[in-house]
Motif scaffolding. Structure first.
Motif, PDB file in Angstrom:
ATOM      1  N   PHE A 104       0.837  -1.200   0.000  1.00 22.52           N
ATOM      2  CA  PHE A 104       0.000   0.000   0.000  1.00 22.52           C
ATOM      3  C   PHE A 104       0.873   1.252   0.000  1.00 22.52           C
ATOM      4  O   PHE A 104       1.862   1.337   0.728  1.00 22.52           O
ATOM      5  CB  PHE A 104      -0.918   0.012   1.219  1.00 22.52           C
ATOM      6  N   SER A 105       0.509   2.220  -0.828  1.00 23.79           N
ATOM      7  CA  SER A 105       1.262   3.470  -0.928  1.00 23.79           C
ATOM      8  C   SER A 105       0.517   4.630  -0.278  1.00 23.79           C
ATOM      9  O   SER A 105       0.981   5.213   0.695  1.00 23.79           O
ATOM     10  CB  SER A 105       1.541   3.809  -2.399  1.00 23.79           C
ATOM     11  N   HIS A 106      -0.669   4.969  -0.794  1.00 21.02           N
ATOM     12  CA  HIS A 106      -1.418   6.097  -0.269  1.00 21.02           C
ATOM     13  C   HIS A 106      -2.862   6.024  -0.762  1.00 21.02           C
ATOM     14  O   HIS A 106      -3.218   5.160  -1.555  1.00 21.02           O
ATOM     15  CB  HIS A 106      -0.779   7.419  -0.697  1.00 21.02           C
ATOM     16  N   GLU A 107      -3.673   6.959  -0.292  1.00 22.08           N
ATOM     17  CA  GLU A 107      -5.078   7.017  -0.681  1.00 22.08           C
ATOM     18  C   GLU A 107      -5.446   8.441  -1.059  1.00 22.08           C
ATOM     19  O   GLU A 107      -5.027   9.394  -0.400  1.00 22.08           O
ATOM     20  CB  GLU A 107      -5.963   6.533   0.470  1.00 22.08           C
ATOM     21  N   VAL A 108      -6.193   8.602  -2.149  1.00 22.23           N
ATOM     22  CA  VAL A 108      -6.645   9.921  -2.594  1.00 22.23           C
ATOM     23  C   VAL A 108      -8.146   9.850  -2.873  1.00 22.23           C
ATOM     24  O   VAL A 108      -8.584   9.076  -3.720  1.00 22.23           O
ATOM     25  CB  VAL A 108      -5.899  10.369  -3.875  1.00 22.23           C
ATOM     26  N   TYR A 109      -8.915  10.638  -2.111  1.00 18.50           N
ATOM     27  CA  TYR A 109     -10.375  10.671  -2.273  1.00 18.50           C
ATOM     28  C   TYR A 109     -10.983   9.275  -2.281  1.00 18.50           C
ATOM     29  O   TYR A 109     -11.829   8.947  -3.111  1.00 18.50           O
ATOM     30  CB  TYR A 109     -10.754  11.415  -3.558  1.00 18.50           C
ATOM     31  N   GLY A 110     -10.544   8.458  -1.360  1.00 19.45           N
ATOM     32  CA  GLY A 110     -11.108   7.133  -1.218  1.00 19.45           C
ATOM     33  C   GLY A 110     -10.561   6.096  -2.172  1.00 19.45           C
ATOM     34  O   GLY A 110     -10.954   4.921  -2.114  1.00 19.45           O
ATOM     35  N   GLY A 159      -7.450   3.843  -3.308  1.00 21.89           N
ATOM     36  CA  GLY A 159      -6.172   3.359  -2.808  1.00 21.89           C
ATOM     37  C   GLY A 159      -5.170   3.117  -3.915  1.00 21.89           C
ATOM     38  O   GLY A 159      -5.531   2.698  -5.028  1.00 21.89           O
ATOM     39  N   PHE A 160      -3.898   3.404  -3.618  1.00 21.09           N
ATOM     40  CA  PHE A 160      -2.821   3.186  -4.585  1.00 21.09           C
ATOM     41  C   PHE A 160      -1.760   2.273  -3.973  1.00 21.09           C
ATOM     42  O   PHE A 160      -1.455   2.378  -2.780  1.00 21.09           O
ATOM     43  CB  PHE A 160      -2.198   4.511  -5.011  1.00 21.09           C
ATOM     44  N   TYR A 161      -1.219   1.395  -4.808  1.00 22.38           N
ATOM     45  CA  TYR A 161      -0.223   0.425  -4.373  1.00 22.38           C
ATOM     46  C   TYR A 161       1.017   0.532  -5.254  1.00 22.38           C
ATOM     47  O   TYR A 161       0.978   1.133  -6.329  1.00 22.38           O
ATOM     48  CB  TYR A 161      -0.803  -0.994  -4.457  1.00 22.38           C
ATOM     49  N   TYR A 162       2.119  -0.044  -4.787  1.00 16.04           N
ATOM     50  CA  TYR A 162       3.339  -0.017  -5.595  1.00 16.04           C
ATOM     51  C   TYR A 162       4.045  -1.367  -5.538  1.00 16.04           C
ATOM     52  O   TYR A 162       3.864  -2.150  -4.603  1.00 16.04           O
ATOM     53  CB  TYR A 162       4.280   1.106  -5.156  1.00 16.04           C
ATOM     54  N   PHE A 163       4.842  -1.605  -6.572  1.00 18.74           N
ATOM     55  CA  PHE A 163       5.628  -2.830  -6.661  1.00 18.74           C
ATOM     56  C   PHE A 163       6.815  -2.563  -7.579  1.00 18.74           C
ATOM     57  O   PHE A 163       6.893  -1.523  -8.247  1.00 18.74           O
ATOM     58  CB  PHE A 163       4.786  -4.001  -7.202  1.00 18.74           C
ATOM     59  N   LEU A 164       7.767  -3.493  -7.623  1.00 21.79           N
ATOM     60  CA  LEU A 164       8.937  -3.375  -8.489  1.00 21.79           C
ATOM     61  C   LEU A 164       8.788  -4.293  -9.691  1.00 21.79           C
ATOM     62  O   LEU A 164       8.401  -5.461  -9.561  1.00 21.79           O
ATOM     63  CB  LEU A 164      10.220  -3.733  -7.732  1.00 21.79           C
ATOM     64  N   LEU A 165       9.107  -3.747 -10.862  1.00 22.93           N
ATOM     65  CA  LEU A 165       9.061  -4.509 -12.106  1.00 22.93           C
ATOM     66  C   LEU A 165      10.476  -4.681 -12.640  1.00 22.93           C
ATOM     67  O   LEU A 165      11.209  -3.708 -12.789  1.00 22.93           O
ATOM     68  CB  LEU A 165       8.195  -3.781 -13.135  1.00 22.93           C
ATOM     69  N   ASP A 166      10.860  -5.925 -12.894  1.00 22.70           N
ATOM     70  CA  ASP A 166      12.176  -6.243 -13.440  1.00 22.70           C
ATOM     71  C   ASP A 166      12.095  -6.132 -14.964  1.00 22.70           C
ATOM     72  O   ASP A 166      11.530  -7.001 -15.627  1.00 22.70           O
ATOM     73  CB  ASP A 166      12.572  -7.660 -13.029  1.00 22.70           C
TER      74      ASP A 166
END
Length: 230
Positions: A23-29, A31-38
């Protein structure tokens, strides 16, 4: 990638997911997530590029380690405030994700186009191996009076030419996103290994009267393995 809409920040990267979704952050309800791509290079090495994705794009298939995907979106910057002070974080903001069956079918795994304005005097330098490099900080406009600040590196003829550019010049660049490790010495004397992200420029166009387009050979010969961050 661009379609009928003129975009000033367009990225397509393909590769294998190598980290869990966090989980990264939330904007106006939302949710945003992050990951690494090789993301593979032409050689046997690869770039590990951070990707930020909305929860609304991950409802059909799971983004799991080992999955091969193609991401279309933008390269964005964010300011992070922590114990180290203000730090610029870079990530690919996903607009669309496609799942691929086989990594071997990836043809152009790493492409980026930016149209922005130079916001810091370009810095020309040479590496210990004698390669010519110019560091460029590009401000790319975003809606709602926001901008992304993207570090770029030009090479050879482009490096010599872009050294003469000034703050406020509008340029277009084509290239790829690359990651590189560097070491930072802490006050305690410990050495911390960190990762920097930047755009390696293969083609450049100055958007002004007498527009000039310059192109350098593409490929892993453009990869800086010896330089340190400025």
């Amino acid at each position: 990638m661009v379609g009928n809409i003129i975009e000033n920040n367009v990225v397509t990267i393909s590769g294998t997911i190598v980290s869990n979704l966090l989980f990264s952050h939330e904007v106006y309800g939302e949710g945003f997530y992050y990951f690494l791509l090789d993301v593979p290079r032409l050689s046997d090495s690869a770039d590990k590029i951070p990707v930020t994705v909305s929860e609304r794009l991950i409802t059909r298939q799971k983004l799991e380690i080992g999955k091969v995907i193609e991401v279309e979106g933008q390269f964005r910057s964010y300011n992070s405030y922590n114990n180290e002070g203000n730090r610029l974080l870079l990530t690919v903001f996903a607009r669309e994700i496609n799942f691929l069956e086989d990594e071997k079918k990836i043809k152009n795994p790493n492409q980026i186009f930016l149209n922005g304005f130079i916001c810091k005097k370009p810095v020309y330098r040479t590496t210990p191996f004698g390669r010519e490099i110019t560091d460029i900080l590009l401000a790319v406009n975003r809606p709602y009076n926001k901008s992304d600040y993207i570090p770029c590196i030009s090479w050879g003829r482009n490096a010599r030419y872009s050294e003469s550019l000034t703050v406020g010049d509008n340029i277009k660049v084509w290239g790829r996103i690359q990651s590189r490790e560097y070491q930072k010495k802490l006050e305690s004397g410990d050495i911390l290994t960190k990762i920097a992200y930047e755009v390696s420029v293969s083609k450049m166009e100055v958007c002004s009267p007498g527009t000039q387009t310059m192109e350098e050979p593409s490929g892993d010969e453009q990869t800086p393995m010896e330089e340190t961050p400025v």
